[in-house]
Design an enzyme around this catalytic site. Structure first.
Site, PDB file in Angstrom:
ATOM      1  N   GLN A 163       1.036  -1.541  -0.100  1.00  0.00           N
ATOM      2  CA  GLN A 163      -0.060  -0.301   0.014  1.00  0.00           C
ATOM      3  C   GLN A 163       1.145   1.723  -0.320  1.00  0.00           C
ATOM      4  O   GLN A 163       1.581   1.564   0.267  1.00  0.00           O
ATOM      5  CB  GLN A 163      -1.036  -0.097   1.017  1.00  0.00           C
ATOM      6  CG  GLN A 163      -1.958   1.085   0.942  1.00  0.00           C
ATOM      7  CD  GLN A 163      -2.754   1.467   2.768  1.00  0.00           C
ATOM      8  OE1 GLN A 163      -2.198   1.884   3.158  1.00  0.00           O
ATOM      9  NE2 GLN A 163      -4.115   0.469   2.267  1.00  0.00           N
TER      10      GLN A 163
ATOM     11  N   TYR B 136      -5.879  11.498   4.171  1.00  0.00           N
ATOM     12  CA  TYR B 136      -4.493  11.322   3.572  1.00  0.00           C
ATOM     13  C   TYR B 136      -4.571  11.852   2.513  1.00  0.00           C
ATOM     14  O   TYR B 136      -5.548  12.446   1.847  1.00  0.00           O
ATOM     15  CB  TYR B 136      -3.783  10.177   3.588  1.00  0.00           C
ATOM     16  CG  TYR B 136      -3.816   9.218   5.028  1.00  0.00           C
ATOM     17  CD1 TYR B 136      -3.080   9.955   6.560  1.00  0.00           C
ATOM     18  CD2 TYR B 136      -4.791   8.393   5.800  1.00  0.00           C
ATOM     19  CE1 TYR B 136      -3.246   9.356   7.092  1.00  0.00           C
ATOM     20  CE2 TYR B 136      -3.779   7.264   6.450  1.00  0.00           C
ATOM     21  CZ  TYR B 136      -4.312   7.852   7.407  1.00  0.00           C
ATOM     22  OH  TYR B 136      -3.662   7.725   8.486  1.00  0.00           O
TER      23      TYR B 136
ATOM     24  N   ARG C 257      -7.415   2.237  -2.520  1.00  0.00           N
ATOM     25  CA  ARG C 257      -8.548   1.741  -1.219  1.00  0.00           C
ATOM     26  C   ARG C 257      -9.181   3.487  -1.619  1.00  0.00           C
ATOM     27  O   ARG C 257      -8.407   4.437  -1.650  1.00  0.00           O
ATOM     28  CB  ARG C 257      -7.639   1.915  -0.281  1.00  0.00           C
ATOM     29  CG  ARG C 257      -8.977   1.024   1.434  1.00  0.00           C
ATOM     30  CD  ARG C 257      -7.697   1.212   2.241  1.00  0.00           C
ATOM     31  NE  ARG C 257      -8.691  -0.058   2.568  1.00  0.00           N
ATOM     32  CZ  ARG C 257      -8.685   0.037   4.221  1.00  0.00           C
ATOM     33  NH1 ARG C 257      -7.525   0.693   4.643  1.00  0.00           N
ATOM     34  NH2 ARG C 257      -8.718  -0.785   4.977  1.00  0.00           N
TER      35      ARG C 257
ATOM     36  N   GLY D 171      -9.110  -6.911   8.983  1.00  0.00           N
ATOM     37  CA  GLY D 171      -8.092  -6.030   9.849  1.00  0.00           C
ATOM     38  C   GLY D 171      -7.858  -7.077  11.716  1.00  0.00           C
ATOM     39  O   GLY D 171      -7.067  -7.822  11.764  1.00  0.00           O
ATOM     40  N   ARG D 172      -8.880  -6.616  12.226  1.00  0.00           N
ATOM     41  CA  ARG D 172      -8.211  -6.735  13.957  1.00  0.00           C
ATOM     42  C   ARG D 172      -8.055  -8.212  13.688  1.00  0.00           C
ATOM     43  O   ARG D 172      -7.366  -8.613  14.656  1.00  0.00           O
ATOM     44  CB  ARG D 172      -9.072  -5.682  14.247  1.00  0.00           C
ATOM     45  CG  ARG D 172      -8.737  -4.342  14.909  1.00  0.00           C
ATOM     46  CD  ARG D 172     -10.055  -3.526  15.295  1.00  0.00           C
ATOM     47  NE  ARG D 172      -9.879  -2.573  15.806  1.00  0.00           N
ATOM     48  CZ  ARG D 172     -10.044  -1.814  14.785  1.00  0.00           C
ATOM     49  NH1 ARG D 172     -10.966  -1.985  13.621  1.00  0.00           N
ATOM     50  NH2 ARG D 172     -10.200  -0.552  14.711  1.00  0.00           N
TER      51      ARG D 172
END
Length: 362
Positions: free
Chosen positions: A100, A185, A232, A321-322
Site C-alpha cells: 500500500q 490522507y 483504496r 483487519g483486527r
C-alpha cells in the site's frame, strides 16, 4: 455448500485461493534509523500468508509522506531490501502480497519535515492527531500543524514519488500495489471540498478534485502494471475534518476514470466503529455500475456479513483487519467455525514480537 469466502478468484494475474484479504494495518515495527522493514515483519506477514491476499501496512512513498513514527518506507535501497525479505517470506509460505503506497499529506507532524510543515492541497488544519515517538522513546498522540499549500511543482513531484515507489515495490518482489486514497490522507484531501479549496486545475469542481488521484493512478500503473494496481477509497469516513457534501458523486466520477484506466480493483474502506454510518445499498449498486473491476470491502465484517455481501454480488473480496492480528490462521478458523482470539490493544503500535508475531495458530 462451500462458503463464498472460500471460493478461488482471479485478480489480474493473481490466482487467489479464497476471498479473504488481510487489510492494511499500521503496526510501527520497523528498524531504526531509516524506517526499514525487518525480519520480525517478515515473520508476521508470513504467518498470515493463508489470506487470499495480503495488503501491507501503509508505506510512505517519500520522507515527506510520513506521518507516524516507525512506519515503513519504500523510497530507500535499505527499505527495498527490507521489503524483499518480507515478500520472500510470504511467497515461501504460499501467499500473495501487495504494497500500500501512502502519502499522509496534512496528517503529519512538524518533526518529520525540515521546515516543520506538512503539505496538503490547501493550508487547512485536519484538527487531528498522529502517533509520534519523542526523544524519551515514548509514543504519544500529538496535534497536526496547519500544513502549507502545495504548489503545482509540489504536486508533480509527489506524482513522481508515487511512480518511483511503485517501481521500488515491484523490485522488492510485491505482487502488486494499492494506492492509499482513503481515510483523510493526501489523495482523499484532494477529493474533498472540506480539505481542498484550490482554484487551479486540481481544485474546484469534481473533475478538478479527482485529477490528482487519476494522475497518481496512471503514474503508478505505468510502473506496476494496471492489472496489478488497486486503490483504496473511503467515501463515508468523515473523521479528520473531512466531511464533504459532494464526496459521493466525486467518488463515482473517480471510479469511472479508474475503470477506464483498467485498474485491477477498488478497496472500499468502511467505517469500523460501533455507531458508524451505514453504507447505503444504493451506493454499492452505483459503484458496481461505475466500476467493472474487482471490489474489496473492509470494515468490521464477520463471516456472516462477508458471505452475505459476496452472495449479493456487491463485493468480490472481503478484507479483515483486527481479526488477523491475534488469528494468523484466520481463514482456517473461519472455515472450521472456531472461536477467534482477542488481541492486546496495548501492543498495537511499536515494540517487538509481543502482541505482533507471538499469536499462535489454532
Amino acid at each position: 455448500m462451500t462458503s463464498p469466502l472460500f471460493l478461488p478468484l482471479e485478480l489480474g494475474p493473481l490466482h487467489l485461493p479464497n476471498r479473504l484479504v488481510m487489510a492494511p494495518m499500521t503496526r510501527s515495527r520497523t528498524s531504526q534509523p531509516g524506517n526499514v522493514p525487518n525480519d520480525l515483519m517478515a515473520t508476521y506477514y508470513a504467518q498470515r500468508a493463508s489470506a487470499g491476499l495480503i495488503v501491507s501496512e501503509a508505506t510512505q512513498i517519500s520522507p515527506q509522506g510520513q506521518g507516524y513514527s516507525f512506519t515503513p518506507g519504500i523510497h530507500s535501497e535499505a527499505q527495498v531490501d527490507g521489503w524483499r525479505r518480507v515478500t520472500d517470506a510470504v511467497h515461501a509460505a504460499g501467499g500473495r502480497m501487495v504494497l500500500q503506497l501512502w502519502h499522509v499529506g496534512r496528517m503529519s507532524h512538524g518533526s518529520f519535515h525540515a521546515d516543520g510543515l506538512p503539505v496538503a492541497p490547501s493550508a487547512l488544519s485536519p484538527d487531528a492527531q498522529v502517533w509520534v515517538v519523542g526523544a524519551d522513546g515514548v509514543g504519544r498522540m500529538v496535534d497536526c500543524p496547519v500544513p502549507r499549500e502545495m504548489t503545482l511543482q509540489d504536486i508533480q513531484a509527489v506524482i513522481g514519488d508515487f511512480r518511483r515507489a511503485a517501481a521500488n515495490a515491484m523490485r522488492a518482489g510485491f505482487d502488486g500495489v494499492e494506492i492509499h486514497g482513503a481515510n483523510g490522507y493526501l489523495i482523499d484531501q484532494f477529493l474533498r471540498t472540506k480539505a481542498n479549496h484550490r482554484t487551479d486545475a486540481y481544485g474546484g469542481g469534481i473533475a478538478q478534485r479527482t485529477r490528482f488521484a487519476a494522475e497518481v493512478a496512471a503514474a503508478v500503473a505505468s510502473e506496476a502494471g494496471v492489472e496489478r494496481t488497486g486503490m483504496r477509497l473511503a467515501p463515508f469516513i468523515t473523521q479528520r475534518n473531512m466531511h464533504c457534501p459532494e464526496i459521493i458523486p466525486t467518488i463515482l466520477h473517480l471510479a469511472r476514470q479508474l475503470d477506464e484506466l483498467g485498474l485491477a480493483y477498488l478497496h472500499l474502506a468502511e467505517a469500523d466503529w460501533d455507531d458508524a454510518p451505514q453504507i447505503p445499498q444504493s451506493f454499492r449498486h452505483d459503484l458496481r455500475g461505475a466500476y467493472q473491476g474487482r471490489l474489496i470491502v473492509a470494515g468490521k465484517y464477520d463471516a456472516a456479513r462477508a458471505e452475505d455481501i459476496l452472495q449479493q454480488g456487491l463485493a468480490d473480496l472481503v478484507a479483515f483487519g483486527r481479526p488477523f492480528i491475534a488469528n494468523p490462521d484466520l481463514p482456517a478458523r473461519l472455515a472450521a467455525q472456531l472461536p477467534l482470539a482477542a488481541f492486546d490493544p496495548a501492543t498495537l503500535f511499536g515494540g517487538g514480537a509481543r502482541g505482533y508475531a507471538d499469536y499462535a495458530a489454532a
